[in-house]
Motif scaffolding. Structure first.
Motif, PDB file in Angstrom:
ATOM      1  N   GLU A 291     113.131 105.110  56.797  1.00 53.03           N
ATOM      2  CA  GLU A 291     113.464 106.051  57.870  1.00 53.03           C
ATOM      3  C   GLU A 291     112.321 106.529  58.490  1.00 53.03           C
ATOM      4  N   TYR A 292     111.450 106.975  57.706  1.00 49.69           N
ATOM      5  CA  TYR A 292     110.060 107.648  58.437  1.00 49.69           C
ATOM      6  C   TYR A 292     109.441 106.616  59.243  1.00 49.69           C
ATOM      7  N   ILE A 293     109.222 105.114  58.882  1.00 49.48           N
ATOM      8  CA  ILE A 293     108.794 104.243  59.694  1.00 49.48           C
ATOM      9  C   ILE A 293     109.400 104.048  60.956  1.00 49.48           C
ATOM     10  N   GLU A 294     110.946 104.059  60.823  1.00 49.45           N
ATOM     11  CA  GLU A 294     111.617 103.852  61.984  1.00 49.45           C
ATOM     12  C   GLU A 294     111.202 104.989  62.990  1.00 49.45           C
ATOM     13  N   LYS A 295     111.299 106.226  62.460  1.00 47.44           N
ATOM     14  CA  LYS A 295     111.117 107.271  63.431  1.00 47.44           C
ATOM     15  C   LYS A 295     109.651 107.094  64.184  1.00 47.44           C
ATOM     16  N   THR A 296     108.640 106.895  63.352  1.00 52.32           N
ATOM     17  CA  THR A 296     107.334 106.872  63.915  1.00 52.32           C
ATOM     18  C   THR A 296     107.034 105.550  64.692  1.00 52.32           C
ATOM     19  N   SER A 297     107.948 104.622  64.578  1.00 47.41           N
ATOM     20  CA  SER A 297     107.507 103.292  65.105  1.00 47.41           C
ATOM     21  C   SER A 297     108.262 102.996  66.469  1.00 47.41           C
ATOM     22  N   GLY A 298     109.719 103.524  66.306  1.00 43.63           N
ATOM     23  CA  GLY A 298     110.664 103.482  67.360  1.00 43.63           C
ATOM     24  C   GLY A 298     111.485 102.027  66.896  1.00 43.63           C
ATOM     25  N   LYS A 299     111.161 101.332  66.127  1.00 43.52           N
ATOM     26  CA  LYS A 299     111.515  99.826  65.733  1.00 43.52           C
ATOM     27  C   LYS A 299     112.816 100.214  64.857  1.00 43.52           C
ATOM     28  N   LYS A 300     113.625  99.184  64.679  1.00 43.37           N
ATOM     29  CA  LYS A 300     114.857  99.503  63.715  1.00 43.37           C
ATOM     30  C   LYS A 300     114.793  98.596  62.698  1.00 43.37           C
ATOM     31  N   TYR A 301     115.062  98.974  61.379  1.00 44.23           N
ATOM     32  CA  TYR A 301     115.048  97.972  60.183  1.00 44.23           C
ATOM     33  C   TYR A 301     116.098  96.916  60.640  1.00 44.23           C
ATOM     34  N   ASP A 302     117.253  97.151  60.831  1.00 40.83           N
ATOM     35  CA  ASP A 302     118.264  96.369  61.226  1.00 40.83           C
ATOM     36  C   ASP A 302     117.932  94.928  62.232  1.00 40.83           C
TER      37      ASP A 302
END
Ligand code: SER
Length: 620
Positions: A291-302
């Motif tokens: 979640e933290y990486i999603e927030k800071t990168s704007g990329k989605k895990y899915d």
């Protein structure tokens, strides 16, 4: 259900059955030279399984931190992690099968609430030559347990790996529930199957529990599905080891003085089963990083383009946090080298996602938070751990800059598989990064060639880590290999300092030291010796991957390969490459990474005949 809830339930359940909760041992093994890290619950308890009295009694329960370094390259699919927690309940010569299997079943079905229809189990088929019987007792117990849930459990002898586990799930028109496998799957010891166990090592048959995620079988993993198939339908979530044998000098097995139970359940995998989703990266302790990486990168895990990178980052950062918390700092040797590798790999993948610098270190707090009930120390040491991760990231960034320069040099033409591989190994460029950069430049990258190189490398490092992890302490053979690689570094360093007229005239290696003879017509000055040492040590510190390839002799010469070679190699010669520093004709073997060498020191430089000098050197 989150992991701390499952852990708590597990402890309470076994406390009610007379067990005492004991804390996890450190990830750094004590008095155990066989591995660099604790990779199973059993390792720290070994003396007690062999008969020593445990101060807390004969029934214990714990959750052991575990790190399996050999899985580092596997991370990226939905189930592999390097770090995990192993829930364990232990009978030290107390209860055995008829208590253990019902308890494990009750815990998973009643406490955790897994649907018994989705549980499948395996048992040991026996080994006549070793006189170890087929585990029909466990089968009878399992049949009774499933029957209580209204399930008729059919047992199947699945065969062996050699015959491709040909039977699969089916028996007639019914599906099996209990599967007999051979020692390859249903025998547990620290060193694997009975034949691999050293004298004095304890082990025994086991009975594993698998969760069925109900996904369709993928025939590229074999014609028929079965619990140990890797297609993704089944995931092992628990293993009851009946540790009752010990290996004797003559290779036979006798009963240990006490019959033990070693149950190990992957906490993260059990949590995945409760989620009904086989992706273990969806559990809380890994999700927080994602979640933290999603927030800071704007990329989605899915987004399937990025899922792999998210998983590597989440796994590696969590593992690094735990290892650092146990007192290891990044370095080029032994345990420290793994922390370094974990952090650097995570940085590479973070860059791929466009995560800003420093974010990895900043995620420590979130991870520590999910572990507050069990490992308070993570919160206490959080600032220190984040500082260590940040410093290592910064160091690595310097190598990355050099890598970009190298890419610029290479990218006048399309990038070959080997170039992409060198960018990956020496400069830490994930393939995807090279591809992206190439796309921007309108050139192509040879993916197939890269995959071939990668496979070769993985096979090499796998055999390297097998030696390290299965073979125990560094042996003399490995020491000689290190010296061998050091001669390549020395050869090139001498040319850099004394000029290209330097030619190797011979070398001699023992596990204790190396000798290197070369053409040069005067004594080396102290300053020159120091320079040579420094260059060698710099290239050791830079942790450069050593690769090799076979080339036509003329081409190798054109590339500037140095060293002794005779035409006996034929037209095609083997050359070893150490980054962009050294290219040398050689048959091998070499270490896989220069960081394994330690510190290089010249002990003596002398004349042995007219125009030929000899250096004696050691690795410390
Ligand atoms: N020792 C067994 C394992 O690691 C069970 O704890 O699987």
């Amino acid at each position: 259900m989150d992991t701390s809830e499952i852990r708590k339930k597990y402890f309470t359940f076994f406390e009610k059955k007379g067990h005492t909760v004991i804390p996890s041992a450190s990830l750094r093994p004590e008095n155990d030279p066989t591995t660099l890290f604790v990779g199973s619950g059993m390792q720290p308890l070994l003396p007690y399984l062999l008969g020593e009295k445990h101060p807390r009694g004969v029934r214990l329960v714990n959750s052991q931190k575990s790190f399996r370094a050999e899985d580092i390259e596997e991370v990226g699919d939905n189930r592999h992690t390097t770090f995990f927690e192993m829930l364990g309940n232990w009978s030290l010569g107390d209860y055995f099968k008829k208590e253990q299997l019902p308890w494990a079943f009750e815990f998973l079905t009643e406490e955790i609430g897994l649907n018994p229809e989705k549980l499948y189990v395996t048992v040991f088929i026996g080994d006549e030559t070793l006189g170890i019987p087929k585990d029909t007792e466990s089968v009878q117990i399992w049949k009774g347990l499933f029957k209580e849930k209204g399930i008729e459990a059919i047992d199947i002898e699945i065969g062996s790996e050699e015959d491709g586990y040909a039977k699969g799930m089916q028996q007639g028109d019914k599906e099996g529930r209990i599967f007999y496998y051979d020692a390859k799957k249903n025998w547990w010891s620290r060193s694997g199957t009975p034949d691999k166990m050293p004298v004095g090592e304890p082990g025994g048959p086991d009975s594993e529990m698998f969760y069925d995620f109900g996904t369709e079988h993928n025939t590229s993993f074999g014609e028929h599905c079965h619990p140990n198939c890797d297609c993704g339908r089944f995931m092992e979530i628990g293993n009851s080891v009946f540790m009752e044998y010990i290996k004797k000098e003559d290779g036979s097995f006798v009963q240990l003085p006490q019959k033990n139970v070693d149950f190990g359940g992957g906490l993260e995998r059990i949590a995945a089963a409760t989620n009904g989703n086989s992706d273990i990266f969806l559990i809380d302790t890994l999700q927080v990083i994602i979640e933290y990486i999603e927030k800071t990168s704007g990329k989605k895990y899915d987004d399937t383009r990025y899922t792999h990178a998210f998983r590597v980052i989440a796994d590696h950062i969590r593992a690094a946090i735990f290892i650092i918390a146990d007192g290891v700092v990044p370095s080029n040797s032994e345990q420290g080298y793994f922390v370094r590798r974990l952090i650097r790999r995570a940085v590479r993948y973070a860059d791929l996602l466009g995560v800003p610098d420093g974010v990895l270190a900043a995620s420590v707090t979130a991870v520590s938070g999910t572990y507050k009930d069990q490992y308070e120390i993570l919160l206490e040491k959080g600032g220190e751990i984040a500082g260590i991760i940040a410093a290592e990231e910064e160091k690595f960034r310097k190598t990355l800059t050099r890598g970009l320069k190298e890419f610029e040099k290479l990218s006048n033409n399309n990038i070959s598989g080997n170039d992409a591989f060198i960018l990956f190994t020496t400069y830490g460029f994930p393939y995807e990064l090279t591809e992206e950069l190439a796309e921007e430049k309108g050139i192509s990258v040879d993916r197939k060639g890269f995959d071939v190189e990668m496979k070769k490398h993985q096979e090499l490092s796998r055999s390297g880590s097998e030696q390290k992890f299965k073979g125990g302490l560094v042996d003399h053979g490995e020491m000689s290999i290190k010296y061998h690689t050091a001669t390549h570094l020395l050869n090139q360093a001498l040319r850099n300092v004394l000029g290209n007229s330097v030619q190797q005239k011979g070398s001699n290696i023992t596990p204790e030291r190396m000798r290197f003879d070369f053409s040069f017509d005067r004594k080396m000055t102290d300053e020159e010796k120091k320079k040579v040492e420094d260059i060698v040590n710099e290239h050791i510190k830079a942790a450069i991957v050593v690769t090799n390839q076979e080339l036509p002799l003329e081409e190798a010469k054109k590339l500037g390969a140095i060293g002794l070679f005779e035409e006996k190699y034929g037209d095609v010669v083997k050359v070893y490459t150490i980054g962009d520093f050294s290219l040398e004709f050689c048959g091998g073997p070499h270490v896989t990474n220069t960081s394994q060498l330690g510190h290089f020191k010249i002990v003596k430089e002398e004349s042995i005949s007219a125009g030929v000098r000899r250096i004696r050197a050691v690795l410390e």
